[in-house]
Design an enzyme around this catalytic site. Sequence first.
Site, PDB file in Angstrom:
ATOM      1  N   HIS A   1      -6.906  -0.264   5.647  1.00 34.32           N
ATOM      2  CA  HIS A   1      -8.111  -0.134   6.452  1.00 34.32           C
ATOM      3  C   HIS A   1      -7.789  -0.282   7.928  1.00 34.32           C
ATOM      4  O   HIS A   1      -8.628  -0.673   8.724  1.00 34.32           O
ATOM      5  CB  HIS A   1      -9.176  -1.138   6.008  1.00 34.32           C
ATOM      6  CG  HIS A   1      -9.367  -1.160   4.532  1.00 34.32           C
ATOM      7  ND1 HIS A   1      -8.628  -1.978   3.716  1.00 34.32           N
ATOM      8  CD2 HIS A   1     -10.150  -0.423   3.708  1.00 34.32           C
ATOM      9  CE1 HIS A   1      -8.962  -1.748   2.462  1.00 34.32           C
ATOM     10  NE2 HIS A   1      -9.877  -0.811   2.414  1.00 34.32           N
TER      11      HIS A   1
HETATM   12  S1  FES Z   1      -6.687  -3.483   6.487  1.00 35.57           S
HETATM   13 FE1  FES Z   1      -7.602  -3.688   4.552  1.00 35.57          FE
HETATM   14  S2  FES Z   1      -5.922  -4.395   3.414  1.00 35.57           S
HETATM   15 FE2  FES Z   1      -5.052  -4.262   5.366  1.00 35.57          FE
END
Ligand code: FES
Lengths: 434, 201
Positions: free
Chosen positions: B158
């Site tokens: 993410h």
């Molecule tokens: S940003 Fe969601 S797991 Fe690393």
Amino acid sequence: MANVFSNIGEWVTDRAPGLMPVYRKHMTEYYAPKNFNIWYYFGSLALLVLVNQIVTGIFLTMNYDPSASGAFDSVQYIMRDVEWGWLIRYMHTTGASLFFVVIYLHMFRGIIYGSYQKPRELVWLLGMLIFLVLMAEAFMGYVLPWGNMSFWGAKVIVSLFGTIPVIGKDLVEWIMGDFLPADATLNRFFALHVIALPLVLLLLVVLHLAALHEVGSNNPDGVDVKHGPKGNRWDPTKPADGIPFHPYYTVKDLVGVGLFLAIAAFIIFFQPTFGGWFLEHDNSIPANNLVTPAQIKPVWYFTAFYAIVRMIPSALGTAVWGVLGMFGAIVLLFLMPWIDAGKVRSIRYRGTGFKVALTLFVLAFFGLMLIGTDSTAELIPMFFGANVDVTAIENLFGRVMVLIYFGFFVFLWLYTHLGWEKTKPVPERVTTHD
Amino acid sequence: MANEVVDLGRRRFLTTTTSVVGGVGVVAAVVPFIKSWEPSARAKAAGAPVTQSLKKIESGQQLIVAWRSLPVFIVNRTPSQLDALPKQDSRLVDPGSNGASADQQPKYAQNQTRSIKPEWLVMVGICTHLGCVPNYVGEMKPEPFDPNWQGGYYCPCHHSRYDMAGRVYQGVPAPKNMVIPPYHFVDDTTVQIGVDPQGAA
Ligand code: FES
Ligand code: HEM
């Protein structure tokens, strides 16, 4: 011969006199509005895909090995060595994606024609429960091949529960049965995917249809045929604008089935991975607990919700906000019957505000999908040049999309509860009556 | 039966007690099924310390070793990577690792470099958001995700970002700095992960 059959029929009817009336109630004497359009294909298509998933799934189970050491190889074995195994697997994977295509269209139909409004709230709620279970079912199926995307997908999704304060960490270990996705995790996901969730799904579908048949179908005009004039060709007491489900709609639905199967067959035979959208390339690499795939994103049907998690930053030392946002996006859909207090059902007669808001909502959903599929990461340098801060632009765009997504529900509530909506007059009967 | 008067109070009492006893039975019967999902004795058994030689890790390089099935990053940080650390402070969620990230490292690594020796970063390579392994992007050059990139980690899942000490940047989904495991130096060129230095608690 004919005699034998009618004798058997009589024999059964004697012993189960309730059967024929049930058949009549739900088929030949179930009067559905006569003005169904293309949007009404997707319920029966969802049933078709459900049957496909169950049948192909049963045959996959016969060669699949649900262990961390054997799963990946057994899927390769199905693809290469099992006679027609590739076809059965591609039918199952393509079916999964098409399930979501069909369900999203089916849900959208519900929104444009106000099918969730009174008296069909229960139909909608059961539908939303189906949607939730279907997402869990799809996720667990995705984990089974134990490729590297399976592994990290499992890790991330299970870790969503880890953001719950206090109990999160223990809950994650409880779900995984280990400190990482491992043999225990795969085994239990297999059990849930092949038996527990399908049973729940089947039960919910039966209840969904039972609830629908209690109140009767809505239609593209959103008028109640049950409250309209009585008397049709088959029964003087039944709605004038209703036609028997069988044979009229069974035959109509068969046309949809034919079209749908043609499209599905084309994908299965010519584009089974659909360019990495239905089956991801990185999942043909075995699970590796030390390396996350460099390009990791969920299958397309989860990308809008995934993008919400990505767009909402941490605050106050916890990542729970993004997770709340994602689940909130689904909870709000559950609440549609109460958020929308509109006086008319069908978009044909609703106010301009509703049409504009719904258009924006759909655009926001697609916008979030663009982010979730990493399309924006490719598009932004194309539009703004190679040296821009892609993440900053993407975040700005995405956060606006998140606001529009949630703004839709806020607006709809205000618009209908405060009486801002100016509707058009709704006809007495469906517009296509003769 | 012969009783003409129905004793409603007695009936209610019996219904309630039967329901309560039945309910307790159901709850008790569910417990083993819930418990069966917990990590088994076999899963709990894993987890010995890991010893790793540092001789072949050149300046600016990262090595990943497995400890308790988790990836542990061992990085030989360059002087310029170390110089960049204090300059990141204003963009980080918890630069001093004494706020939300206070428990993300042993006391002996709760410092600017989050390490025992400044150049050696020893860190559990698990994103504090939802547990992916962030990519090591050590070079200081403009990146699509940051035109002023000073080296660090980029999580593919993410897109959370961390600096060269595993400290998380603001505005990303991950809430905390990455975990520093217990470790110590056996000698100048050998590190052992999973055991605190002598004398440290
Ligand atoms: S940003 Fe969601 S797991 Fe690393
Ligand atoms: C396995 C999944 C599903 C199956 C098999 C299924 C099946 C059906 C069928 C056969 C119908 C009648 C035909 C039609 O109106 O298209 C129907 C109607 C309906 N479904 Fe579903 N459905 C599913 C999921 C959902 C979901 C996820 C929702 C939304 C949350 C939903 C909401 C509705 C509504 C509101 C109606 C009534 C529509 C109207 O009368 O206008 N269904 N469903």
